[in-house]
Design a protein around this motif. Structure first.
Motif, PDB file in Angstrom:
ATOM      1  N   GLN A  60      34.035  38.436  40.493  1.00  0.00           N
ATOM      2  CA  GLN A  60      34.105  39.839  40.911  1.00  0.00           C
ATOM      3  C   GLN A  60      35.537  40.348  40.796  1.00  0.00           C
ATOM      4  O   GLN A  60      35.783  41.476  40.373  1.00  0.00           O
ATOM      5  N   SER A  63      36.488  40.618  36.873  1.00  0.00           N
ATOM      6  CA  SER A  63      35.530  41.259  35.975  1.00  0.00           C
ATOM      7  C   SER A  63      35.926  42.696  35.633  1.00  0.00           C
ATOM      8  O   SER A  63      35.320  43.303  34.769  1.00  0.00           O
ATOM      9  N   LYS A  65      35.692  45.106  37.825  1.00  0.00           N
ATOM     10  CA  LYS A  65      34.970  45.980  38.742  1.00  0.00           C
ATOM     11  C   LYS A  65      35.644  46.066  40.113  1.00  0.00           C
ATOM     12  O   LYS A  65      35.306  46.914  40.915  1.00  0.00           O
ATOM     13  N   LYS A  67      38.445  46.685  43.027  1.00  0.00           N
ATOM     14  CA  LYS A  67      39.471  47.680  43.293  1.00  0.00           C
ATOM     15  C   LYS A  67      40.823  47.003  43.106  1.00  0.00           C
ATOM     16  O   LYS A  67      41.000  45.852  43.476  1.00  0.00           O
TER      17      LYS A  67
END
Length: 103
Positions: A60, A63, A65, A67
Motif C-alpha cells: 500500500q 503502490s 496510492k 498519501k
C-alpha cells in the motif's frame, strides 16, 4: 506499523538464537547464518498473519496510492504557498514546465 511489528518479532527470534549459537562457540559467521535461517523459518511458519499484514502495508505504501508523508516544515511551506496564491489570484505556478532553449 505492521512492518515494524513483524520486524521486531523477527529480531526477537534472531537475537537470542544468535547469542545461544555464540555461546555454543559456532563462530560469529555461522551463528549469524544459523540464527537468521531459524528466525526466518519460525517467522514464516508461525507468523503468517503478521507477515501478510506487513506485506500489505508495504504494498500500500509503495503502490502510489498512499498519501505522501510530509514533515511539519513541508506542511507549513505548502500552507504558506497556498496563502500566497490565494491572496494573489493573478499568479500561476507551472510545475510541469520544462526549460526550453531557443536555437
Amino acid at each position: 506499523m505492521a512492518f515494524l511489528k513483524y520486524s521486531l518479532i523477527r529480531l526477537a527470534l534472531f537475537v537470542p538464537m544468535f547469542v545461544l549459537f555464540l555461546f555454543l562457540q559456532l563462530g560469529a559467521l555461522m551463528s549469524v547464518v544459523a540464527a537468521a535461517l531459524i528466525a526466518f523459518a519460525v517467522s514464516y511458519l508461525f507468523f503468517q498473519k503478521q507477515r501478510d499484514e506487513a506485506a500489505a502495508a508495504l504494498h500500500q505504501r509503495f503502490s502510489g496510492k498512499a498519501k505522501p508523508i510530509r514533515s511539519a516544515g513541508e506542511v507549513q511551506d505548502a500552507d504558506a504557498e497556498d496563502t500566497l496564491l490565494d491572496s494573489n489570484p493573478g499568479v500561476t505556478i507551472r510545475n510541469d514546465a520544462t526549460e526550453r532553449k531557443n536555437p
